[in-house]
Scaffold this active site. Structure first.
Site, short mmCIF file in Angstrom:
data_model
loop_
_atom_site.label_atom_id
_atom_site.label_comp_id
_atom_site.label_asym_id
_atom_site.label_seq_id
_atom_site.Cartn_x
_atom_site.Cartn_y
_atom_site.Cartn_z
N ASN A 272 0.88 -1.32 0.06
CA ASN A 272 0.04 0.06 -0.14
C ASN A 272 0.73 1.42 -0.03
OD1 ASN A 272 0.83 -0.53 2.70
ND2 ASN A 272 -1.08 0.73 3.63
N GLU B 147 4.23 -4.50 12.32
CA GLU B 147 3.16 -3.23 12.04
C GLU B 147 2.12 -3.78 11.23
OE1 GLU B 147 3.83 -0.46 13.01
OE2 GLU B 147 6.08 -0.38 13.47
N CYS C 224 -3.05 1.77 6.45
CA CYS C 224 -3.27 0.94 7.80
C CYS C 224 -3.89 1.98 8.86
CB CYS C 224 -1.98 0.29 8.25
SG CYS C 224 -0.59 1.46 8.35
N GLU D 244 8.29 1.67 14.77
CA GLU D 244 9.28 2.21 13.82
C GLU D 244 9.33 3.64 13.94
OE1 GLU D 244 10.89 0.23 11.82
OE2 GLU D 244 9.67 -1.57 11.17
#
Ligand code: NAD
Length: 481
Positions: free
Chosen positions: A152, A250, A284, A460
């Site tokens: 994505n 993630e 997300c 992250e």
């Protein structure tokens, strides 16, 4: 565009798959094949780990200032070519050119920020309780790191871990999503052409389970940074138990948006439509479920429905396009099913709800507004990953909090209010790793990014993102006279 090397990068060489395998890369806006790309398997992953392991010692011994130079040079390489890179990304991902260009530009911010952060990775000295003893705590790079990423954000999902890992002194084996390998190969070329030593960064493309199996089983691969679904994240957790491989996960999200009655409803509706349909909803941290106070739900619904009807859907290469196609037929079918089943169970589709008639080819789906949802509907509970904006009314702050938290996901949440007390109270009580108050973008290199509950493990970006690529070593010196 012949200067671009759209191959795997292993040990500093651009190579096809070891077994000669290829994957026909498809343009989701036309359903036609763009080009064959290498598509390998376990042998490619093993060769990449060998190369990354060989390169680790000398790379980790460079000063962080020296490593930073490579990241800065890669950022300059990208900035000189943004238009080309954006086009290649749009063709494979479907996202509008403006979004692809913004993603490449933002990638340079990640490279530059981690270049600056690497020299600030301090250890510490701890006063010992015995006079002849010294205790030093020293961060050290983990070693070889694998990355497995979703399509994505085919540049962003990679650069946030690659830049951190390289800055920390790790070497990398990157395995991008099979739907968007070109963007990964181009990001690798930015670093390779900036003089990165052979083996420091490797990019492989191919069978996900086979390649992940090699990364999980090889004890030289010390960490896997994974960006993708909670389903695959759980598979990796199972696999990591054999070698106790460190994982950063993630994963998926189902972000609630809490709209309180004190806001400028028209302005919030405009922002909601912009951020909901970005990347066709395949984000997300996309605002997913809009919980709107009953006092303003009608006004909000009218505004977003009207604005949604005006959103321009089409090929990402057309300048007028605001929303491109979904990534593939499977993803479109998933969105169609969620909306169809909700409607059959009594939800109201206020606009959209089907494929745009003027676009017979490509995986397009109309931006869609839905009301009348109940918690039993999968559209309410599951991550849609599509251009669907569900609206659910609430009456009390506590009710909003409780329905927003009633999910296994905990990635991003959004709060729209001008009341300071509501903002503080709600942002503290939401069980989400990132909360945006009157803001819509919880991603920037300097701030930690990650989820609670089943949305992930680890962070992250930010100083936490660098530390996640380091071991903490404690060194005890005794007998000091
Ligand atoms: P996915 O989990 O199916 O795929 C992600 C990656 O895993 C791809 O590279 C895929 O090839 C690979 N993969 C597939 N099967 C695998 C296996 N058995 N072993 C190892 N790797 C495997 O996810 P998707 O549907 O492609 O991507 C969308 C998901 O990613 C959504 O849930 C979205 O929320 C999530 N996502 C999360 C973040 C984040 O930062 N939290 C960012 C982007 C996307």
């Amino acid at each position: 565009m012949s200067e671009y090397r759209l191959q795997q990068l292993i040990d500093g060489a651009w190579v096809p798959a070891a077994d000669g395998g290829t994957w026909e890369l498809v343009n989701p806006a036309t359903e036609s094949v763009l080009q064959p790309v290498p598509f390998g398997g376990a042998a490619d992953a093993s060769a990449a780990i060998d190369a990354a392991h060989r390169a680790f010692k000398s790379w980790s011994r460079l000063t962080p200032y020296e490593r930073a130079d490579y990241l800065m040079n890669a950022a300059a390489w990208i900035l000189a070519r943004v238009d080309d890179l954006a086009r290649l990304t749009t063709e494979e991902s479907g996202k509008p050119l403006s979004e692809a260009a913004a993603e490449w530009r933002s990638a340079t911010n990640y490279l530059k920020w981690f270049a600056g952060e690497a020299p600030r990775s301090y250890g510490r000295s701890i006063p010992a309780r015995v006079g002849t003893r010294r205790i030093h705590v020293q961060p050290q790079p983990l070693g070889v790191v694998g990355t497995i990423t979703a399509w994505n954000f085919p540049v962003y999902n990679l650069v946030r871990s690659w830049a951190a890992a390289l800055a920390a002194g790790c070497t990398v084996v990157g395995r991008p999503a099979e739907y968007t390998p070109r963007s990964a190969m181009l990001l690798a070329q930015a670093l390779h052409d900036s003089g990165l030593p052979a083996g420091v960064l490797n990019v492989i493309n191919g069978d996900p389970a086979a390649m992940a199996g090699v990364l999980l089983d090889d004890p030289r691969c010390r960490k896997i940074s994974f960006t993708g679904s909670t389903r695959v994240g759980k598979l990796l957790l199972d696999g990591a138990s054999k070698t106790v491989t460190r994982l950063a996960l993630e994963l998926g999200g189902n972000a609630p948006v809490l709209v309180f009655p004190d806001v400028d409803v028209a302005a919030v509706a405009r922002e909601a439509v912009t951020w909901k349909y970005r990347n066709c909803g395949q984000v997300c941290v996309a605002p997913q479920r809009f919980f709107v106070h009953r006092q303003v739900v009608e006004e909000f619904t009218d505004h977003v429905t009207r604005l949604t009807e005006k959103v321009v859907v089409g090929s990402g290469l057309d300048a007028a396009t605001q929303v491109g196609p979904l990534i593939n037929a499977r993803q479109r079918e998933r969105v169609e099913t969620l909306v169809r089943e909700a409607a059959a169970a009594g939800a109201h589709v206020l606009t959209g709800g089907g494929r745009p008639e003027h676009l017979p080819r490509g995986y397009f789906y109309q931006p869609t507004v839905v009301s009348g949802l109940t918690p039993a509907m999968p559209l309410y509970q599951e991550e849609t990953f599509g251009p669907v904006l569900p609206i659910i009314p609430f009456s009390e702050v506590d009710e909003a909090l409780s329905i927003a938290n009633a999910t296994e996901y905990g990635l991003a949440a959004f709060v729209l209010t001008r009341d300071l007390n509501t903002a503080l109270r709600v942002s503290e009580d939401l069980e989400y790793g990132m909360v945006c108050v009157n803001d819509w973008l919880p991603a920037t290199p300097e701030a930690p990014f990650g989820g609670m509950k089943q949305s992930g493990i680890g962070r992250e970006c930010g100083m936490e993102g660098l530390a996640d690529y380091q071991e903490t070593k404690t060194i005890f010196f005794g007998g000091v006279q």
